[in-house]
Design a protein around this motif. Structure first.
Motif, PDB file in Angstrom:
ATOM      1  N   PRO A  97       4.326   4.902   1.214  1.00 54.86           N
ATOM      2  CA  PRO A  97       4.588   4.121   0.004  1.00 54.86           C
ATOM      3  C   PRO A  97       5.652   4.790  -0.877  1.00 54.86           C
ATOM      4  N   LYS A  98       6.513   3.971  -1.466  1.00 52.92           N
ATOM      5  CA  LYS A  98       7.646   4.470  -2.239  1.00 52.92           C
ATOM      6  C   LYS A  98       7.217   5.421  -3.351  1.00 52.92           C
ATOM      7  N   GLU A  99       6.062   5.134  -3.977  1.00 49.19           N
ATOM      8  CA  GLU A  99       5.639   5.955  -5.112  1.00 49.19           C
ATOM      9  C   GLU A  99       5.202   7.369  -4.706  1.00 49.19           C
ATOM     10  N   LEU A 100       4.996   7.580  -3.400  1.00 46.47           N
ATOM     11  CA  LEU A 100       4.565   8.904  -2.932  1.00 46.47           C
ATOM     12  C   LEU A 100       5.692   9.704  -2.278  1.00 46.47           C
ATOM     13  N   LYS A 156       6.775  13.517  -2.926  1.00 44.18           N
ATOM     14  CA  LYS A 156       5.750  14.164  -3.738  1.00 44.18           C
ATOM     15  C   LYS A 156       5.137  15.355  -2.998  1.00 44.18           C
ATOM     16  N   ASN A 181      -4.236   7.323   0.521  1.00 44.34           N
ATOM     17  CA  ASN A 181      -5.141   7.739  -0.550  1.00 44.34           C
ATOM     18  C   ASN A 181      -5.967   8.967  -0.160  1.00 44.34           C
TER      19      ASN A 181
END
Length: 319
Positions: free
Chosen positions: A72-75, A78, A105
Motif C-alpha cells: 500500500p502506498k501509505e506504507l 516506512k 497490518n
C-alpha cells in the motif's frame, strides 16, 4: 535473494544459505526489505523439530525490522518492525532472508530511538513478556518476582519497571546476579527450593510476591509456596518431557492461579498491535538494548550452531 533455508527438521544438517526467488506480495500484503533479523532459541528449536507442525522447505526467523518496498502506498518507504506470530517461520516463510512478505497490518512503525538491529532483538522476548504482564495483571505497585535472567526475563523486568511494579529478579548464577545488581536491578541468587519463600520476602520487605514469572520451567513447585494469597504464576518453559510436579493443595489454599504464556497463540496482526504498544513505552521508559552481536546473514549457519552449543548472547543477522 539470499536466504537461510532448511529442508528437513531434526538437526542443523540441512540448514543452508541459498539464493532463492524474491517473494511477491499479494493483495493486502507488503514486501519488507529486511535490514535486521533476530535469532531466538525458538528458531533453533524449529529447525531441530521441536514444533511438529512445521512444514519444509522453510525459511526460519521470527523477528525482523526493515523497510517496506512494495505494498500500500501509505506504507512504502516506512521503517517497520514485526514478526513473532503464529505460523510465521513454521508454516509460512520467516525473515532470515533479504526480503519477507507479511500482511500489511502485521507490521508496526519502528521506534525512531532504535536502530534496525536493536529493533530486531525485541520481538519474541518482549511479546512474550508483555503477554505475561497483561494476563497476570502486573501494574503499578504489584510485587513481581521474576525467576531467570534470560531475554524474556530481562524484557519482563524492563516492562514491569516501566509500569511502576516492584520488581525483583532471581537467578541461578552468582555472576549473573552481580551483573543485574550493577545495572540497578534488585536481584538475589536462587537458593534451595524450600528457601525461596523466605528469600523472596526479604526482598519484598516481609511480604510475599503477588505475581511470579517462572521463565525457566523448573521452579513452579517452589513458586506456589512463595506466592501471596490470590497470586498468579506465569510460566513459559518446562522440562523436555513437559511434566512437572506441583503442590496443587497449596495452590488452591492460596487461591492462586497458573497462567501459561505462549506467543504462538497470537497472529502476526495481533502481535503488530502489541509492537505498537511496546513502541509507546519507549518514550524514555525502556532501556535501549546494546548486548547483542551482529553477524551477516551469510554466517547464519554458524550463528545457529553457536546457539545450539549453548551460546547465550543475542545474535542479530544482517542481510
Amino acid at each position: 535473494m539470499q536466504a537461510l533455508q532448511f529442508s528437513a527438521t531434526g538437526s542443523l544438517d540441512s540448514l543452508q544459505v541459498k539464493r532463492l526467488a524474491k517473494p511477491v506480495p499479494g493483495a493486502g500484503e507488503v514486501l519488507v526489505e529486511v535490514r535486521a533479523a533476530g535469532l531466538n532459541p525458538s528458531d533453533l528449536k524449529n529447525v531441530l523439530g521441536r514444533f511438529p507442525y512445521t512444514t519444509t522447505p522453510r525459511i526460519p526467523g521470527r523477528d525482523f525490522s526493515g523497510v517496506v518496498v512494495e505494498g500500500p502506498k501509505e506504507l512504502l518507504g516506512k521503517a517497520v518492525w514485526g514478526g513473532t506470530g503464529k505460523g510465521f517461520s513454521f508454516t509460512q516463510d520467516g525473515c532470515h532472508a533479504q526480503y519477507v512478505v507479511v500482511p500489511a497490518n502485521a507490521v508496526a512503525p519502528k521506534p525512531k530511538s532504535l536502530s534496525f538491529a536493536q529493533a530486531a532483538t525485541f520481538g519474541v522476548p518482549y511479546i512474550t513478556a508483555w503477554d505475561a504482564l497483561e494476563r497476570s495483571q502486573v501494574k503499578a505497585g504489584t510485587r513481581f518476582l521474576i525467576i531467570g535472567a534470560g531475554a524474556v526475563a530481562k524484557a519482563a523486568q524492563a516492562l514491569a519497571k516501566a509500569r511502576g511494579a516492584e520488581v525483583v529478579m532471581a537467578a541461578r548464577r552468582a555472576d549473573v546476579v552481580r551483573e543485574l545488581k550493577a545495572q540497578g536491578v534488585d536481584a538475589f541468587e536462587l537458593p534451595e527450593a524450600g528457601q525461596l519463600p523466605e528469600q523472596a520476602q526479604v526482598h519484598f520487605q516481609t511480604l510475599a510476591p503477588e505475581v511470579i514469572f517462572d521463565t525457566t520451567g523448573y521452579w513452579l513447585s517452589a513458586a506456589v509456596n512463595t506466592l501471596a494469597a490470590f497470586g498468579r504464576i506465569a510460566v513459559i518453559a518446562a522440562p523436555v518431557d513437559g511434566l512437572i510436579s506441583m503442590p496443587i493443595l497449596d495452590l488452591y489454599r492460596r487461591g492462586g492461579s497458573v497462567i501459561g504464556i505462549n506467543s504462538l497463540l497470537y497472529s502476526l496482526e495481533e502481535c503488530a498491535e502489541i509492537f505498537e504498544k511496546i513502541s509507546a513505552a519507549f518514550d524514555g521508559e525502556l532501556p535501549v538494548p546494546d548486548d547483542f552481536t551482529e553477524l551477516p546473514l551469510s554466517k547464519a549457519v554458524e550463528a545457529y550452531n553457536k546457539v545450539n552449543e549453548g551460546g547465550s548472547e543475542k545474535i542479530v543477522l544482517i542481510p
